[in-house]
Design a protein around this motif. Structure first.
Motif, short mmCIF file in Angstrom:
data_model
loop_
_atom_site.label_atom_id
_atom_site.label_comp_id
_atom_site.label_asym_id
_atom_site.label_seq_id
_atom_site.Cartn_x
_atom_site.Cartn_y
_atom_site.Cartn_z
N PRO A 226 -3.63 -6.13 16.90
CA PRO A 226 -3.83 -4.70 17.14
C PRO A 226 -3.10 -3.81 16.11
CG PRO A 226 -3.29 -5.81 19.19
CD PRO A 226 -3.11 -6.81 18.09
N LEU A 227 -1.90 -4.22 15.69
CA LEU A 227 -1.19 -3.45 14.68
C LEU A 227 -1.88 -3.51 13.33
CD1 LEU A 227 2.58 -4.04 15.48
CD2 LEU A 227 1.27 -1.95 15.73
N LYS A 228 -2.43 -4.67 12.99
CA LYS A 228 -3.19 -4.79 11.74
C LYS A 228 -4.41 -3.89 11.77
CE LYS A 228 -2.01 -9.43 10.17
NZ LYS A 228 -2.51 -10.77 9.91
N ALA A 229 -5.10 -3.86 12.92
CA ALA A 229 -6.29 -3.02 13.06
C ALA A 229 -5.92 -1.54 12.94
CB ALA A 229 -6.98 -3.30 14.38
N LEU A 230 -4.82 -1.15 13.58
CA LEU A 230 -4.37 0.24 13.51
C LEU A 230 -3.98 0.60 12.07
CD1 LEU A 230 -3.60 2.86 15.00
CD2 LEU A 230 -1.33 1.88 15.30
N ARG A 231 -3.28 -0.30 11.42
CA ARG A 231 -2.86 -0.07 10.04
C ARG A 231 -4.07 0.04 9.10
NH1 ARG A 231 1.99 -3.41 7.10
NH2 ARG A 231 1.83 -2.29 5.15
N PHE A 232 -5.07 -0.82 9.32
CA PHE A 232 -6.29 -0.78 8.52
C PHE A 232 -7.03 0.54 8.74
CE2 PHE A 232 -10.73 -1.67 7.59
CZ PHE A 232 -10.63 -2.26 6.34
N ALA A 233 -7.14 0.97 10.01
CA ALA A 233 -7.84 2.22 10.32
C ALA A 233 -7.12 3.42 9.71
CB ALA A 233 -7.95 2.39 11.84
N LEU A 234 -5.79 3.45 9.82
CA LEU A 234 -5.03 4.55 9.24
C LEU A 234 -5.12 4.56 7.72
CD1 LEU A 234 -3.17 6.95 9.73
CD2 LEU A 234 -1.24 5.37 9.69
N GLY A 235 -5.04 3.37 7.11
CA GLY A 235 -5.18 3.28 5.66
C GLY A 235 -6.53 3.76 5.18
N THR A 236 -7.59 3.35 5.89
CA THR A 236 -8.94 3.78 5.53
C THR A 236 -9.09 5.29 5.69
OG1 THR A 236 -9.79 1.63 6.24
CG2 THR A 236 -11.38 3.41 6.02
N LEU A 237 -8.55 5.83 6.78
CA LEU A 237 -8.62 7.28 7.00
C LEU A 237 -7.89 8.04 5.89
CD1 LEU A 237 -9.38 9.66 8.87
CD2 LEU A 237 -7.17 9.35 9.96
N LEU A 238 -6.73 7.55 5.50
CA LEU A 238 -5.99 8.22 4.43
C LEU A 238 -6.73 8.16 3.09
CD1 LEU A 238 -2.28 7.32 5.14
CD2 LEU A 238 -3.29 9.59 5.07
N ILE A 239 -7.37 7.04 2.81
CA ILE A 239 -8.15 6.94 1.57
C ILE A 239 -9.30 7.94 1.59
CG2 ILE A 239 -9.68 5.44 0.23
CD1 ILE A 239 -7.83 3.11 1.09
N LEU A 240 -10.04 7.98 2.69
CA LEU A 240 -11.16 8.92 2.78
C LEU A 240 -10.68 10.38 2.73
CD1 LEU A 240 -13.29 7.14 5.53
CD2 LEU A 240 -13.75 7.25 3.07
N GLN B 59 -2.71 16.70 -0.91
CA GLN B 59 -2.15 15.72 -1.84
C GLN B 59 -3.08 14.52 -1.90
OE1 GLN B 59 1.71 14.95 -0.22
NE2 GLN B 59 2.47 16.98 -0.68
N GLY B 60 -4.19 14.68 -2.60
CA GLY B 60 -5.24 13.67 -2.62
C GLY B 60 -4.83 12.34 -3.20
N ILE B 61 -4.25 12.34 -4.38
CA ILE B 61 -3.90 11.08 -5.05
C ILE B 61 -2.84 10.33 -4.26
CG2 ILE B 61 -2.87 10.09 -7.13
CD1 ILE B 61 -4.29 12.28 -8.72
N ILE B 62 -1.83 11.04 -3.78
CA ILE B 62 -0.77 10.38 -3.00
C ILE B 62 -1.33 9.84 -1.69
CG2 ILE B 62 1.40 10.76 -1.77
CD1 ILE B 62 2.24 12.57 -4.06
N SER B 63 -2.25 10.56 -1.06
CA SER B 63 -2.87 10.08 0.18
C SER B 63 -3.65 8.80 -0.07
CB SER B 63 -3.80 11.14 0.77
OG SER B 63 -3.07 12.28 1.13
N ILE B 64 -4.37 8.75 -1.18
CA ILE B 64 -5.13 7.54 -1.52
C ILE B 64 -4.18 6.37 -1.75
CG2 ILE B 64 -6.62 6.48 -3.26
CD1 ILE B 64 -7.93 9.28 -3.59
N LEU B 65 -3.11 6.60 -2.49
CA LEU B 65 -2.16 5.53 -2.76
C LEU B 65 -1.49 5.02 -1.49
CD1 LEU B 65 -0.48 6.78 -6.06
CD2 LEU B 65 -2.08 4.89 -5.78
N ILE B 66 -1.11 5.93 -0.59
CA ILE B 66 -0.49 5.50 0.66
C ILE B 66 -1.51 4.77 1.52
CG2 ILE B 66 0.52 6.33 2.83
CD1 ILE B 66 1.97 8.45 1.16
N GLY B 67 -2.75 5.23 1.53
CA GLY B 67 -3.80 4.52 2.26
C GLY B 67 -3.99 3.11 1.74
#
Length: 133
Positions: free
Chosen positions: A56-70, A81-89
């Motif tokens: 469940p934590l992996k799924a949450l982390r994946f969802a949050l990372g994908t959301l930050l990239i988008l 802060q588009g570039i930093i959001s993409i990098l953190i995602g």
């Protein structure tokens, strides 16, 4: 009837404006906290020493990372802060190759390194250490 008079198009642009505003506030409030919580050696530590997370934590982390990239891609064209959001995602995605890409990008980009360290300095944290290849 003009395209701009269509209620669907108007609703779409209203939603984009609202989403852009939310992501702008999010990027100003949350991203600096996340950057400050990372250890200063985050970018030079071994990639194999990552903690094992439950599914469940992996799924949450994946969802949050994908959301930050988008959201980061959208923020390239809207305020935020588009570039930093993409990098953190990318850093949040539980995929080893994304972490390698982020490290490679940061090793060669002093401007992003400086931006991350300015955010850390404002929170009284030690600057990140980067490999110099």
């Amino acid at each position: 009837m003009l395209l701009s008079e269509s209620p669907t198009i108007q609703l779409f642009f209203q939603l984009v404006i609202i989403f852009s505003g939310i992501m702008f506030v999010f990027s100003i409030l949350i991203i600096p906290v996340f950057i400050a919580r990372l250890p200063s050696t985050y970018f030079i530590e071994s990639l194999g020493n990552q903690k094992k997370l439950s599914l469940p934590l992996k799924a949450l982390r994946f969802a949050l990372g994908t959301l930050l990239i988008l959201a980061g891609i959208i923020m390239l064209f809207t305020p935020g802060q588009g570039i930093i959001s993409i990098l953190i995602g990318l850093m949040l995605l539980p995929i080893l190759s994304t972490k390698k890409v982020v490290r490679r990008l940061l090793t060669n980009n002093k401007m992003i390194q400086n931006t991350l360290n300015i955010i850390r300095r404002k929170r009284n944290k030690a600057p990140f250490e980067f490999n110099s290849n």
